[in-house]
Design a protein around this motif. Structure first.
Motif, PDB file in Angstrom:
ATOM      1  N   SER A  52       0.829  -1.209   0.000  1.00  8.98           N
ATOM      2  CA  SER A  52       0.000   0.000   0.000  1.00  8.98           C
ATOM      3  C   SER A  52       0.860   1.254   0.000  1.00  8.98           C
ATOM      4  O   SER A  52       2.032   1.227   0.388  1.00  8.98           O
ATOM      5  CB  SER A  52      -0.938   0.011   1.208  1.00  8.98           C
ATOM      6  OG  SER A  52      -0.193   0.133   2.402  1.00  8.98           O
ATOM      7  N   THR A  53       0.252   2.332  -0.443  1.00  9.54           N
ATOM      8  CA  THR A  53       0.901   3.633  -0.442  1.00  9.54           C
ATOM      9  C   THR A  53      -0.161   4.715  -0.330  1.00  9.54           C
ATOM     10  O   THR A  53      -1.341   4.468  -0.619  1.00  9.54           O
ATOM     11  CB  THR A  53       1.762   3.839  -1.715  1.00  9.54           C
ATOM     12  OG1 THR A  53       2.532   5.027  -1.577  1.00  9.54           O
ATOM     13  CG2 THR A  53       0.900   3.944  -2.974  1.00  9.54           C
ATOM     14  N   THR A  54       0.265   5.889   0.087  1.00 13.35           N
ATOM     15  CA  THR A  54      -0.605   7.064   0.065  1.00 13.35           C
ATOM     16  C   THR A  54       0.151   8.180  -0.630  1.00 13.35           C
ATOM     17  O   THR A  54       1.386   8.170  -0.697  1.00 13.35           O
ATOM     18  CB  THR A  54      -1.008   7.525   1.485  1.00 13.35           C
ATOM     19  OG1 THR A  54       0.180   7.867   2.209  1.00 13.35           O
ATOM     20  CG2 THR A  54      -1.777   6.444   2.218  1.00 13.35           C
ATOM     21  N   SER A  55      -0.610   9.129  -1.158  1.00 18.57           N
ATOM     22  CA  SER A  55       0.009  10.257  -1.852  1.00 18.57           C
ATOM     23  C   SER A  55      -0.874  11.486  -1.725  1.00 18.57           C
ATOM     24  O   SER A  55      -2.099  11.376  -1.721  1.00 18.57           O
ATOM     25  CB  SER A  55       0.211   9.921  -3.329  1.00 18.57           C
ATOM     26  OG  SER A  55       0.728  11.049  -4.028  1.00 18.57           O
ATOM     27  N   GLU A  56      -0.230  12.642  -1.619  1.00 15.34           N
ATOM     28  CA  GLU A  56      -0.938  13.924  -1.636  1.00 15.34           C
ATOM     29  C   GLU A  56      -0.630  14.694  -2.911  1.00 15.34           C
ATOM     30  O   GLU A  56      -1.007  15.851  -3.040  1.00 15.34           O
ATOM     31  CB  GLU A  56      -0.537  14.745  -0.402  1.00 15.34           C
ATOM     32  CG  GLU A  56      -0.990  14.120   0.889  1.00 15.34           C
ATOM     33  CD  GLU A  56      -0.581  14.932   2.110  1.00 15.34           C
ATOM     34  OE1 GLU A  56      -0.222  16.119   1.951  1.00 15.34           O
ATOM     35  OE2 GLU A  56      -0.624  14.372   3.215  1.00 15.34           O
ATOM     36  N   SER A  91      -9.428   8.201  -4.099  1.00 10.64           N
ATOM     37  CA  SER A  91      -9.034   9.607  -4.053  1.00 10.64           C
ATOM     38  C   SER A  91     -10.197  10.456  -4.540  1.00 10.64           C
ATOM     39  O   SER A  91     -11.350  10.123  -4.324  1.00 10.64           O
ATOM     40  CB  SER A  91      -7.788   9.856  -4.900  1.00 10.64           C
ATOM     41  OG  SER A  91      -7.325  11.168  -4.656  1.00 10.64           O
ATOM     42  N   THR A 139     -13.581   5.794  -5.727  1.00 12.94           N
ATOM     43  CA  THR A 139     -12.930   4.582  -5.231  1.00 12.94           C
ATOM     44  C   THR A 139     -13.115   3.489  -6.272  1.00 12.94           C
ATOM     45  O   THR A 139     -14.235   3.194  -6.672  1.00 12.94           O
ATOM     46  CB  THR A 139     -13.513   4.140  -3.880  1.00 12.94           C
ATOM     47  OG1 THR A 139     -13.306   5.184  -2.931  1.00 12.94           O
ATOM     48  CG2 THR A 139     -12.850   2.867  -3.389  1.00 12.94           C
ATOM     49  N   ASN A 169      -6.607  13.123  -7.268  1.00 13.52           N
ATOM     50  CA  ASN A 169      -5.982  13.417  -5.988  1.00 13.52           C
ATOM     51  C   ASN A 169      -6.050  14.897  -5.622  1.00 13.52           C
ATOM     52  O   ASN A 169      -5.120  15.439  -5.047  1.00 13.52           O
ATOM     53  CB  ASN A 169      -4.532  12.916  -5.951  1.00 13.52           C
ATOM     54  CG  ASN A 169      -4.174  12.346  -4.609  1.00 13.52           C
ATOM     55  OD1 ASN A 169      -5.030  11.849  -3.905  1.00 13.52           O
ATOM     56  ND2 ASN A 169      -2.910  12.395  -4.251  1.00 13.52           N
ATOM     57  N   LYS A 176      -5.407  13.382   0.479  1.00 12.15           N
ATOM     58  CA  LYS A 176      -4.486  12.245   0.544  1.00 12.15           C
ATOM     59  C   LYS A 176      -5.221  11.036  -0.001  1.00 12.15           C
ATOM     60  O   LYS A 176      -6.200  10.591   0.583  1.00 12.15           O
ATOM     61  CB  LYS A 176      -4.030  11.982   1.969  1.00 12.15           C
ATOM     62  CG  LYS A 176      -3.036  10.819   2.072  1.00 12.15           C
ATOM     63  CD  LYS A 176      -2.623  10.538   3.499  1.00 12.15           C
ATOM     64  CE  LYS A 176      -1.536  11.489   3.907  1.00 12.15           C
ATOM     65  NZ  LYS A 176      -0.957  11.151   5.222  1.00 12.15           N
ATOM     66  N   GLY A 177      -4.756  10.533  -1.130  1.00 12.76           N
ATOM     67  CA  GLY A 177      -5.349   9.343  -1.726  1.00 12.76           C
ATOM     68  C   GLY A 177      -4.589   8.103  -1.310  1.00 12.76           C
ATOM     69  O   GLY A 177      -3.454   8.179  -0.835  1.00 12.76           O
ATOM     70  N   SER A 178      -5.207   6.951  -1.502  1.00  7.81           N
ATOM     71  CA  SER A 178      -4.553   5.699  -1.136  1.00  7.81           C
ATOM     72  C   SER A 178      -4.676   4.678  -2.258  1.00  7.81           C
ATOM     73  O   SER A 178      -5.617   4.709  -3.049  1.00  7.81           O
ATOM     74  CB  SER A 178      -5.148   5.134   0.156  1.00  7.81           C
ATOM     75  OG  SER A 178      -6.504   4.809  -0.027  1.00  7.81           O
TER      76      SER A 178
END
Length: 186
Positions: A52-56, A91, A139, A169, A176-178
């Protein structure tokens, strides 16, 4: 045969099924002694690993071709060719322009897992006075069968269709998306 507790801490004389219910719990089972072969058939569906990761970081595009989303790419190496990969990308999908569409999809390697033109999700924006830009929560949940034990890369892509731009995003407001890949046993 009588039951005997030996000086070494072992018990002899207990027949199979001779212990009362509830006497053996999971703490008493030695680590790694319960193997897939000892489970009843049809006991698949176990989670084997999660990436998993998250990003802004926001990504926008004016292109009508699918474009990679920054920060939404992950690799997973399935432990069996029969494993499934549950993909969850979440996101905000932006659609900017009068009566326009934005599309989002997931790629496995170079294969689009959605519809070739519409992907797996879409956002549609109609014009109304003072507002031509819309951001909606998005989603994507997709169960894939990669049929491999090699490292496999999945990524999110977006495309613009008839509008000023598509975004992922939070191009207007940072979010913050995942992105998650879950290997599930067959």
């Amino acid at each position: 045969m009588p039951i005997a507790i030996n000086g070494s801490g072992t018990i002899t004389g207990v027949s199979v099924g001779g212990l009362p219910d509830g006497i053996v719990d999971t703490d008493m089972i030695a680590n790694s002694n319960v193997t897939a072969g000892k489970l009843a058939s049809g006991v698949g569906g176990k989670i084997l690993q999660i990436q998993s990761t998250t990003s802004e970081t926001a990504t926008t595009t004016t292109s009508s071709s699918f474009t990679d989303v920054t920060g939404f790419s992950l690799a997973i190496t399935p432990s069996a060719a029969t494993s499934k990969v549950l993909i969850i990308a979440s996101s905000v999908l932006e659609c900017d322009g009068t009566a326009s569409f934005s599309h989002a999809t997931i790629l496995r390697g170079s294969t689009n897992l959605g519809h070739s033109s519409g992907g797996l999700s879409q956002s549609h924006q109609y014009y109304y006075p003072g507002q031509q830009d819309g951001e909606q929560p998005c989603t994507i949940v997709f169960l894939d069968s990669p049929n491999t034990t090699s490292a496999t890369t999945y990524k999110v892509q977006i495309r613009n269709n008839g509008g000023n731009r598509a975004g992922w995003n939070g191009p207007q407001q940072t979010v913050k998306g995942s992105f998650m890949l879950i290997e599930v046993s067959a």
